[in-house]
Scaffold this motif. Structure first.
Motif, PDB file in Angstrom:
ATOM      1  N   LEU A  11     -43.858 106.252  39.649  1.00  0.00           N
ATOM      2  CA  LEU A  11     -43.092 107.207  38.854  1.00  0.00           C
ATOM      3  C   LEU A  11     -43.514 108.635  39.171  1.00  0.00           C
ATOM      4  N   ARG A  12     -44.794 108.839  39.452  1.00  0.00           N
ATOM      5  CA  ARG A  12     -45.246 110.185  39.777  1.00  0.00           C
ATOM      6  C   ARG A  12     -44.587 110.667  41.065  1.00  0.00           C
ATOM      7  N   MET A  13     -44.531 109.809  42.054  1.00  0.00           N
ATOM      8  CA  MET A  13     -43.929 110.208  43.327  1.00  0.00           C
ATOM      9  C   MET A  13     -42.432 110.441  43.205  1.00  0.00           C
ATOM     10  N   LEU A  14     -41.787 109.654  42.369  1.00  0.00           N
ATOM     11  CA  LEU A  14     -40.342 109.787  42.247  1.00  0.00           C
ATOM     12  C   LEU A  14     -39.926 110.857  41.251  1.00  0.00           C
ATOM     13  N   GLY A  15     -40.880 111.305  40.414  1.00  0.00           N
ATOM     14  CA  GLY A  15     -40.495 112.259  39.395  1.00  0.00           C
ATOM     15  C   GLY A  15     -41.071 113.643  39.572  1.00  0.00           C
ATOM     16  N   ILE A  16     -42.306 113.724  40.058  1.00  0.00           N
ATOM     17  CA  ILE A  16     -42.935 115.023  40.217  1.00  0.00           C
ATOM     18  C   ILE A  16     -43.764 114.994  41.485  1.00  0.00           C
ATOM     19  N   GLY A  17     -44.295 116.141  41.858  1.00  0.00           N
ATOM     20  CA  GLY A  17     -45.193 116.196  42.997  1.00  0.00           C
ATOM     21  C   GLY A  17     -44.463 116.327  44.318  1.00  0.00           C
ATOM     22  N   ALA A  18     -45.165 115.993  45.405  1.00  0.00           N
ATOM     23  CA  ALA A  18     -44.647 116.246  46.746  1.00  0.00           C
ATOM     24  C   ALA A  18     -43.349 115.539  47.017  1.00  0.00           C
ATOM     25  N   ASP A 135     -32.101 109.712  31.461  1.00  0.00           N
ATOM     26  CA  ASP A 135     -33.481 109.397  31.852  1.00  0.00           C
ATOM     27  C   ASP A 135     -33.698 109.422  33.366  1.00  0.00           C
ATOM     28  N   TYR A 136     -32.901 110.193  34.103  1.00  0.00           N
ATOM     29  CA  TYR A 136     -33.045 110.235  35.554  1.00  0.00           C
ATOM     30  C   TYR A 136     -34.406 110.793  35.943  1.00  0.00           C
ATOM     31  N   ALA A 137     -35.035 110.185  36.955  1.00  0.00           N
ATOM     32  CA  ALA A 137     -36.224 110.790  37.551  1.00  0.00           C
ATOM     33  C   ALA A 137     -35.814 112.137  38.159  1.00  0.00           C
ATOM     34  N   PRO A 138     -36.611 113.204  37.961  1.00  0.00           N
ATOM     35  CA  PRO A 138     -36.210 114.532  38.425  1.00  0.00           C
ATOM     36  C   PRO A 138     -35.819 114.603  39.897  1.00  0.00           C
ATOM     37  N   ALA A 139     -36.574 113.914  40.763  1.00  0.00           N
ATOM     38  CA  ALA A 139     -36.250 113.949  42.188  1.00  0.00           C
ATOM     39  C   ALA A 139     -34.908 113.291  42.462  1.00  0.00           C
ATOM     40  N   ALA A 140     -34.610 112.233  41.716  1.00  0.00           N
ATOM     41  CA  ALA A 140     -33.322 111.565  41.883  1.00  0.00           C
ATOM     42  C   ALA A 140     -32.189 112.476  41.430  1.00  0.00           C
ATOM     43  N   LEU A 141     -32.393 113.144  40.306  1.00  0.00           N
ATOM     44  CA  LEU A 141     -31.352 114.037  39.786  1.00  0.00           C
ATOM     45  C   LEU A 141     -31.049 115.146  40.779  1.00  0.00           C
ATOM     46  N   ALA A 142     -32.088 115.616  41.483  1.00  0.00           N
ATOM     47  CA  ALA A 142     -31.900 116.689  42.457  1.00  0.00           C
ATOM     48  C   ALA A 142     -30.983 116.280  43.602  1.00  0.00           C
ATOM     49  N   LEU A 143     -30.886 114.972  43.872  1.00  0.00           N
ATOM     50  CA  LEU A 143     -30.007 114.520  44.948  1.00  0.00           C
ATOM     51  C   LEU A 143     -28.559 114.888  44.685  1.00  0.00           C
ATOM     52  N   TYR A 151     -23.291 118.126  40.945  1.00  0.00           N
ATOM     53  CA  TYR A 151     -22.019 117.549  41.378  1.00  0.00           C
ATOM     54  C   TYR A 151     -22.019 116.022  41.342  1.00  0.00           C
ATOM     55  N   GLY A 152     -23.189 115.408  41.305  1.00  0.00           N
ATOM     56  CA  GLY A 152     -23.233 113.955  41.357  1.00  0.00           C
ATOM     57  C   GLY A 152     -24.302 113.387  40.446  1.00  0.00           C
ATOM     58  N   LEU A 153     -24.106 112.146  40.014  1.00  0.00           N
ATOM     59  CA  LEU A 153     -25.113 111.410  39.264  1.00  0.00           C
ATOM     60  C   LEU A 153     -25.801 110.453  40.229  1.00  0.00           C
ATOM     61  N   PRO A 154     -27.141 110.460  40.269  1.00  0.00           N
ATOM     62  CA  PRO A 154     -27.852 109.656  41.274  1.00  0.00           C
ATOM     63  C   PRO A 154     -27.723 108.162  41.018  1.00  0.00           C
ATOM     64  N   TRP A 155     -27.399 107.424  42.079  1.00  0.00           N
ATOM     65  CA  TRP A 155     -27.202 105.975  41.977  1.00  0.00           C
ATOM     66  C   TRP A 155     -28.399 105.223  42.559  1.00  0.00           C
ATOM     67  N   THR A 156     -28.864 105.654  43.727  1.00  0.00           N
ATOM     68  CA  THR A 156     -30.070 105.088  44.330  1.00  0.00           C
ATOM     69  C   THR A 156     -30.616 106.090  45.327  1.00  0.00           C
ATOM     70  N   PHE A 157     -31.927 106.049  45.589  1.00  0.00           N
ATOM     71  CA  PHE A 157     -32.486 106.994  46.563  1.00  0.00           C
ATOM     72  C   PHE A 157     -33.819 106.497  47.099  1.00  0.00           C
ATOM     73  N   LEU A 354     -31.523  97.875  46.150  1.00  0.00           N
ATOM     74  CA  LEU A 354     -31.400  99.327  46.018  1.00  0.00           C
ATOM     75  C   LEU A 354     -31.999  99.765  44.685  1.00  0.00           C
ATOM     76  N   PRO A 355     -33.034 100.610  44.712  1.00  0.00           N
ATOM     77  CA  PRO A 355     -33.755 100.938  43.477  1.00  0.00           C
ATOM     78  C   PRO A 355     -32.962 101.820  42.522  1.00  0.00           C
ATOM     79  N   PRO A 356     -33.261 101.700  41.227  1.00  0.00           N
ATOM     80  CA  PRO A 356     -32.614 102.549  40.224  1.00  0.00           C
ATOM     81  C   PRO A 356     -33.081 103.993  40.338  1.00  0.00           C
ATOM     82  N   THR A 357     -32.484 104.868  39.536  1.00  0.00           N
ATOM     83  CA  THR A 357     -32.839 106.290  39.593  1.00  0.00           C
ATOM     84  C   THR A 357     -33.348 106.817  38.259  1.00  0.00           C
ATOM     85  N   THR A 358     -33.544 105.935  37.279  1.00  0.00           N
ATOM     86  CA  THR A 358     -34.100 106.363  35.999  1.00  0.00           C
ATOM     87  C   THR A 358     -35.554 105.937  35.895  1.00  0.00           C
TER      88      THR A 358
END
Length: 432
Positions: A11-18, A135-143, A151-157, A354-358
């Motif tokens: 979750l740390r990698m997918l939500g915050i940090g590098a 509840d989107y992970a921030p990095a996913a939302l940025a996609l 413009y889009g809601l993240p589906w997988t990343f 395909l992983p979720p984005t929340t």
């Protein structure tokens, strides 16, 4: 060959940090027309809408998508979802033609690489109000962002990176994943010694997917784009292509291979390495005669030039955008439900890989206990960056130019420096 990561680390990698910072770069910075706004999200009473996709055209994802749609229609009286679909390689062109003709409505599956191009049409609705509080992970939302607009809601990343066949590597005497380019070459030569028609690395050599050379250029030190100018032809990119051409000439990679060919080689147990997104595993194992192949496949961080360097990978992801027009509110509700409702997201993961984005989806036991998924996230997804070309609406033409010039190097038509200098000049002309 690699260790799974903890739920907290994932979750740390997918939500915050590098990892998040890298994927947030997927939000293009070029100017785009004003979005269609939120007026189109007011309920117009229309409950029938299309969900245009390429995944409904593919064997692994078609039935899971149909299952989602059937479930959603049953739970929402009166809703009817149509499913137009086009092959991936022709998908963007088809979308743009329909936008031009005023025919594209409803929800649309979008590769993150295409978002700036579609945003430039001015027909995508701003979905900030839909995404707020989800509840989107921030990095996913940025996609799903371009020029600061959602413009889009993240589906997988995730990202695109190397996947190995550990059974072949073990047979060749390779007992740990190669961490440096020197170790990678040694592993490829060891696999070559197995013979029996095995291709050590099913690297991309067909023009339609030679954009895979981009992260290798990064590894050799090229920024590729600097100060809004293409700088290919610099020392790093020349070194990368000189190395790639050497492997080609030594038959460590094969001619005329694209992603489809590479997946086929992996499914047949005929290659030790190929590059793919996380969903590629499902496609490979579905068509393989070896029912145990999935347990032999493992993600591998891209080998680096020098020990201690950071592995680099191209970001990869899918978002759902909504077109301004009839049924937009109903389409947006569907897009939010299948990307945020844990029952939908986790079921889709179990069927497609395909992983979720929340955050909740990523924390689900079905996801965190999947070793391939967590390893892929740790080895590849956490070190992924946007293509430097995605910020330009002309990105597809630029990638084509690069691919043409790289292919000219591989087949011996041009020298490395000559071809890359030509690529640089041609691409800079496209963005003048």
């Amino acid at each position: 060959m690699s260790q799974p990561i903890s739920r907290r680390s994932m979750l740390r990698m997918l939500g915050i940090g590098a990892g998040a910072a890298a994927l947030a770069a997927c939000a293009p910075s070029t100017q785009a027309p004003t979005p269609a706004g939120t007026e189109g999200l007011k309920d117009d009473g229309v409950k029938e809408f299309p969900f245009t996709s390429w995944s409904f055209n593919e064997a692994v994802t078609k039935q899971p998508m149909q299952d989602q749609i059937t479930k959603y229609q049953s739970a929402n009286a009166g809703v009817k979802i149509n499913t137009p679909s086009y092959p991936y390689n022709d998908y963007l062109n088809q979308l743009l033609l329909q936008v031009q003709g005023g025919q594209l409505t409803g929800a649309v599956q979008v590769d993150v690489a295409w978002l700036a191009t579609l945003a430039a049409t001015g027909k995508l609705i701003d979905l900030k109000s839909v995404a707020t509080g989800a509840d989107y992970a921030p990095a996913a939302l940025a996609l799903g962002q371009s020029n600061g607009t959602q413009y889009g809601l993240p589906w997988t990343f995730a990202g695109i990176g190397l996947i190995s066949n550990n059974e072949l590597l073990t047979k060749a005497g390779v007992t740990s994943p190669p961490k440096t380019i020197e170790e990678f070459e040694a592993a490829l030569n060891a696999v070559k010694g197995l013979g029996n028609g095995i291709v050590p690395w099913a690297g991309m050599t067909k023009v339609d997917q030679l954009k895979d050379i981009i992260p290798w250029m990064w590894e050799f030190g090229s920024p590729i784009v600097q100060d809004n100018k293409i700088v290919i032809g610099d020392d790093g990119s020349v070194a990368a292509l000189t190395w790639y051409k050497k492997l080609y000439d030594q038959k460590l990679i094969a001619p005329d291979v694209n992603r489809v060919d590479a997946r086929a080689l992996m499914s047949q147990g005929k290659t030790a390495f190929y590059e793919d997104a996380i969903g590629g595993k499902a496609t490979v194992t579905k068509s393989s005669p070896d029912k145990d192949l999935g347990g032999k496949m493992a993600p591998v961080a891209r080998p680096v030039k020098a020990s201690g360097d950071k592995p680099r990978h191209l970001a990869w992801g899918q978002v759902i955008a909504v077109m301004n027009g009839s049924g937009a509110a109903a389409a947006a509700n569907y897009a939010k439900t299948i990307t945020t409702d844990q029952a939908y997201a986790v079921e889709y993961f179990t069927k497609t890989g395909l992983p979720p984005t929340t955050n909740a989806g990523l924390a689900d036991s079905a996801v965190k206990n999947d070793k391939f998924a967590t390893d892929f996230t740790a080895q590849i997804g956490a070190n992924s960056s946007a293509s430097p070309f995605w910020i330009y609406p002309q990105f597809s033409q630029m990638e084509k130019v690069l691919a043409e010039e790289v292919q000219s190097i591989l087949i011996g038509k041009k020298q490395v420096k000559e071809a890359l200098t030509s690529a640089r000049d041609r691409m800079n002309d496209l963005i003048k």
